[in-house]
Write a protein that holds these residues in place. Structure first.
Motif, PDB file in Angstrom:
ATOM      1  N   HIS A   1       0.865  -1.179   0.000  1.00 42.08           N
ATOM      2  CA  HIS A   1       0.000   0.000   0.000  1.00 42.08           C
ATOM      3  C   HIS A   1       0.899   1.226   0.000  1.00 42.08           C
ATOM      4  N   TYR A   2       0.831   1.980  -1.076  1.00 45.37           N
ATOM      5  CA  TYR A   2       1.627   3.188  -1.224  1.00 45.37           C
ATOM      6  C   TYR A   2       0.707   4.385  -1.453  1.00 45.37           C
ATOM      7  N   PRO A   3       0.185   4.988  -0.378  1.00 38.80           N
ATOM      8  CA  PRO A   3      -0.669   6.166  -0.547  1.00 38.80           C
ATOM      9  C   PRO A   3       0.061   7.316  -1.246  1.00 38.80           C
ATOM     10  N   GLY A   4       1.404   7.305  -1.222  1.00 47.31           N
ATOM     11  CA  GLY A   4       2.171   8.385  -1.835  1.00 47.31           C
ATOM     12  C   GLY A   4       2.349   8.265  -3.333  1.00 47.31           C
ATOM     13  N   VAL A   5       1.866   7.149  -3.926  1.00 47.72           N
ATOM     14  CA  VAL A   5       2.032   7.007  -5.373  1.00 47.72           C
ATOM     15  C   VAL A   5       1.250   8.107  -6.087  1.00 47.72           C
ATOM     16  N   ASN A   6       1.950   8.847  -6.913  1.00 44.65           N
ATOM     17  CA  ASN A   6       1.396   9.960  -7.681  1.00 44.65           C
ATOM     18  C   ASN A   6       0.909  11.104  -6.789  1.00 44.65           C
ATOM     19  N   VAL A   7       1.388  11.133  -5.550  1.00 44.54           N
ATOM     20  CA  VAL A   7       1.138  12.251  -4.639  1.00 44.54           C
ATOM     21  C   VAL A   7       2.486  12.898  -4.319  1.00 44.54           C
ATOM     22  N   ASP A   8       3.424  12.075  -3.869  1.00 45.74           N
ATOM     23  CA  ASP A   8       4.778  12.552  -3.585  1.00 45.74           C
ATOM     24  C   ASP A   8       5.568  12.624  -4.891  1.00 45.74           C
ATOM     25  N   PRO A   9       6.459  13.602  -5.014  1.00 44.34           N
ATOM     26  CA  PRO A   9       7.301  13.667  -6.220  1.00 44.34           C
ATOM     27  C   PRO A   9       8.090  12.365  -6.384  1.00 44.34           C
TER      28      PRO A   9
ATOM     29  N   GLY B   1      -1.450   4.748 -12.119  1.00 39.66           N
ATOM     30  CA  GLY B   1      -0.303   5.422 -11.515  1.00 39.66           C
ATOM     31  C   GLY B   1       0.780   4.449 -11.105  1.00 39.66           C
ATOM     32  N   GLY B   2       0.388   3.221 -10.750  1.00 40.32           N
ATOM     33  CA  GLY B   2       1.364   2.181 -10.423  1.00 40.32           C
ATOM     34  C   GLY B   2       2.142   1.733 -11.644  1.00 40.32           C
ATOM     35  N   ALA B   3       1.516   1.776 -12.814  1.00 41.03           N
ATOM     36  CA  ALA B   3       2.218   1.450 -14.057  1.00 41.03           C
ATOM     37  C   ALA B   3       3.185   2.574 -14.425  1.00 41.03           C
ATOM     38  N   ALA B   4       2.773   3.805 -14.224  1.00 40.74           N
ATOM     39  CA  ALA B   4       3.677   4.934 -14.466  1.00 40.74           C
ATOM     40  C   ALA B   4       4.872   4.854 -13.516  1.00 40.74           C
ATOM     41  N   LEU B   5       4.628   4.444 -12.283  1.00 44.71           N
ATOM     42  CA  LEU B   5       5.702   4.237 -11.316  1.00 44.71           C
ATOM     43  C   LEU B   5       6.707   3.211 -11.834  1.00 44.71           C
ATOM     44  N   LEU B   6       6.218   2.172 -12.506  1.00 47.23           N
ATOM     45  CA  LEU B   6       7.121   1.134 -13.008  1.00 47.23           C
ATOM     46  C   LEU B   6       8.153   1.687 -13.983  1.00 47.23           C
ATOM     47  N   LEU B   7       7.810   2.723 -14.747  1.00 46.58           N
ATOM     48  CA  LEU B   7       8.794   3.295 -15.667  1.00 46.58           C
ATOM     49  C   LEU B   7      10.012   3.802 -14.900  1.00 46.58           C
ATOM     50  N   ALA B   8       9.775   4.581 -13.851  1.00 50.31           N
ATOM     51  CA  ALA B   8      10.888   5.099 -13.048  1.00 50.31           C
ATOM     52  C   ALA B   8      11.605   3.962 -12.328  1.00 50.31           C
TER      53      ALA B   8
ATOM     54  N   PRO C   1      -1.653  12.264 -18.907  1.00 57.07           N
ATOM     55  CA  PRO C   1      -2.798  11.752 -19.661  1.00 57.07           C
ATOM     56  C   PRO C   1      -4.029  12.655 -19.572  1.00 57.07           C
ATOM     57  N   ASN C   2      -4.014  13.607 -18.622  1.00 55.74           N
ATOM     58  CA  ASN C   2      -5.168  14.491 -18.427  1.00 55.74           C
ATOM     59  C   ASN C   2      -4.679  15.761 -17.745  1.00 55.74           C
ATOM     60  N   ASP C   3      -5.580  16.541 -17.169  1.00 53.58           N
ATOM     61  CA  ASP C   3      -5.191  17.815 -16.573  1.00 53.58           C
ATOM     62  C   ASP C   3      -4.696  17.705 -15.136  1.00 53.58           C
ATOM     63  N   SER C   4      -4.708  16.515 -14.561  1.00 55.51           N
ATOM     64  CA  SER C   4      -4.266  16.332 -13.177  1.00 55.51           C
ATOM     65  C   SER C   4      -2.753  16.459 -13.055  1.00 55.51           C
ATOM     66  N   ASP C   5      -2.309  16.859 -11.857  1.00 55.96           N
ATOM     67  CA  ASP C   5      -0.881  16.804 -11.581  1.00 55.96           C
ATOM     68  C   ASP C   5      -0.449  15.339 -11.631  1.00 55.96           C
ATOM     69  N   GLU C   6       0.745  15.083 -12.092  1.00 57.18           N
ATOM     70  CA  GLU C   6       1.254  13.715 -12.209  1.00 57.18           C
ATOM     71  C   GLU C   6       2.664  13.642 -11.639  1.00 57.18           C
ATOM     72  N   PRO C   7       2.803  13.777 -10.308  1.00 54.18           N
ATOM     73  CA  PRO C   7       4.148  13.736  -9.726  1.00 54.18           C
ATOM     74  C   PRO C   7       4.850  12.383  -9.855  1.00 54.18           C
ATOM     75  N   VAL C   8       4.130  11.349 -10.306  1.00 55.09           N
ATOM     76  CA  VAL C   8       4.746  10.037 -10.518  1.00 55.09           C
ATOM     77  C   VAL C   8       5.607  10.025 -11.789  1.00 55.09           C
TER      78      VAL C   8
END
Length: 178
Positions: free
Chosen positions: A38-46, A71-78, A100-107
């Motif tokens: 469980h990673y609540p910080g995924v796509n929240v924390d830089p 967001g977990g798939a985007a995390l996999l790239l890094a 992919p949209n207008d949201s912030d994407e810190p991931v």
């Protein structure tokens, strides 16, 4: 070494929703040691702050399968870019490499070392939908495919699980994992 899998949930997600528990049971029955952190910080924390926690929290080796959703798939790239050695497989479900949209994407990272990601990804699958409501769609899959190769799979199945889309099993992902 023993076979292990790590299933990463998406933005605002939880490891006990959608198809994650089902896939955990499927893989466990086949002899995998499965983690659903469980990673609540995924796509929240830089990503530069978040990634070291993920790298330190798991074992990644030639017997590891990585599965990430949204967001977990985007995390996999890094994650794949910063591994010290390749994994067996990486499956990115509803993944994306650009906003992919207008949201912030810190991931997302500003740039990617695509060659390094490809070298560490093992058997790579990119699964996207033409009807993803968040823009994590087939065009995002194509962008990643053009940089990474692997196998791109395009479906018409929304976000593959969401607050308003029940998706309790995911037989395709189970079949792809060797």
């Amino acid at each position: 070494m023993s076979k292990n899998a790590v299933i990463f949930h998406g933005t605002g997600g939880h490891p006990d929703v959608a198809w994650y528990p089902w896939l955990d049971r499927q893989l466990t029955a086949r002899g995998y040691r499965v983690e659903r952190p469980h990673y609540p910080g995924v796509n929240v924390d830089p990503i530069a702050e978040f990634l070291p926690k993920v790298l330190a929290g798991h074992t990644f080796d030639a017997e590891t399968v990585l599965v990430g959703h949204s967001g977990g798939a985007a995390l996999l790239l890094a994650l794949l870019e910063h591994l010290q050695a390749p994994v067996a497989q990486a499956i990115l479900v509803a993944g994306y490499a650009t906003k992919p949209n207008d949201s912030d994407e810190p991931v997302l990272q500003g740039v990617y070392d695509w060659d390094r990601i490809r070298a560490n990804a093992g058997d790579l699958y990119l699964i996207n939908s033409i009807t993803d409501p968040y823009g994590c769609d087939a065009e995002q899959g194509r962008l990643m495919f053009e940089h990474l190769g692997g196998t791109q799979i395009v479906r018409d199945e929304g976000h593959f699980g969401d607050y308003d889309q029940r998706y309790d099993t995911f037989e395709l992902v189970d079949r792809l994992i060797v």
